[in-house]
Scaffold this active site. Structure first.
Site, PDB file in Angstrom:
ATOM      1  CG  HIS A 154      -1.739   1.212   1.421  1.00  0.00           C
ATOM      2  ND1 HIS A 154      -3.119   1.217   1.379  1.00  0.00           N
ATOM      3  CD2 HIS A 154      -1.384   2.516   1.647  1.00  0.00           C
ATOM      4  CE1 HIS A 154      -3.562   2.448   1.554  1.00  0.00           C
ATOM      5  NE2 HIS A 154      -2.527   3.260   1.727  1.00  0.00           N
ATOM      6  CD  GLU A 155       1.770   3.479   3.763  1.00  0.00           C
ATOM      7  OE1 GLU A 155       1.860   4.549   3.138  1.00  0.00           O
ATOM      8  OE2 GLU A 155       0.802   3.219   4.497  1.00  0.00           O
TER       9      GLU A 155
HETATM   10 NI    NI Z   1      -2.285   5.341   2.009  1.00  0.00          NI
END
Ligand code: NI
Length: 179
Positions: A142-143
């Protein structure tokens, strides 16, 4: 130093590819990491990427002991990860719920690789290399997506699995929602 606001979905710079960091052990990078830590703490996030505070550089931080936003997840060591490279170790992707400080108040079900190898460097330019699975692997994916200008709704398979956390909380976590 004032705590910076988190940029929200719709901001054009969140959709840009961020640039590699080339200078380490310097005040500019230390300041960026302090800003990221401050914002993540204030917002109660489990991770944040530099573009979310308006800096299009390939820097993410993540990790938590326990999280109000993800009450059922196991701890992940606090990590500063710069210029990350992810290699999937499974072909299979698993779907689970995610939120994002740039997409406030919402949750969506996102497919991610269940297990990954990731590497990069820390703020001193020292190598970091790990194998991660489940939520840890999900967080890193996600990051790192933020660094390629991708927000989680773009990864979703089914828009029916998207909703307001205030509405869905009890269903997801079995406890009443506290804003
Ligand atoms: Ni995010």
């Amino acid at each position: 130093m004032a705590i910076l606001p988190v940029l929200k979905m719709g901001t054009l710079s969140l959709s840009k590819r961020s640039l590699e960091v080339t200078e380490f052990s310097c005040a500019k990078l230390y300041d960026l990491i302090l800003d990221l830590k401050d914002v993540m703490k204030k917002e109660g996030g489990v991770g944040i990427a530099a573009p979310q505070i308006g800096v299009n550089q390939r820097v993410v931080i993540f990790g938590f002991e326990s999280s109000v936003r993800y009450p059922t997840e196991k701890p992940v060591p606090f990590t500063i990860l710069i210029n990350p490279v992810i290699t999937p170790l499974t072909e299979e992707k698993v779907e689970d719920w995610e939120g994002c400080l740039s997409v406030p108040g919402l949750r969506g079900k996102v497919p991610r690789y269940q297990k990954i190898h990731y590497k990069g460097v820390n703020e001193e330019g020292e190598a970091i290399e790990r194998i991660a699975d489940n939520f840890h692997a999900r967080m890193v994916q996600h990051e790192c997506d933020h660094l390629d200008g991708i927000l989680y709704p773009e990864r979703m398979n089914n828009m029916r699995d998207f909703g307001f956390e205030a509405v869905m909380w009890e269903r997801l976590y079995g406890t009443p929602y506290k804003s």
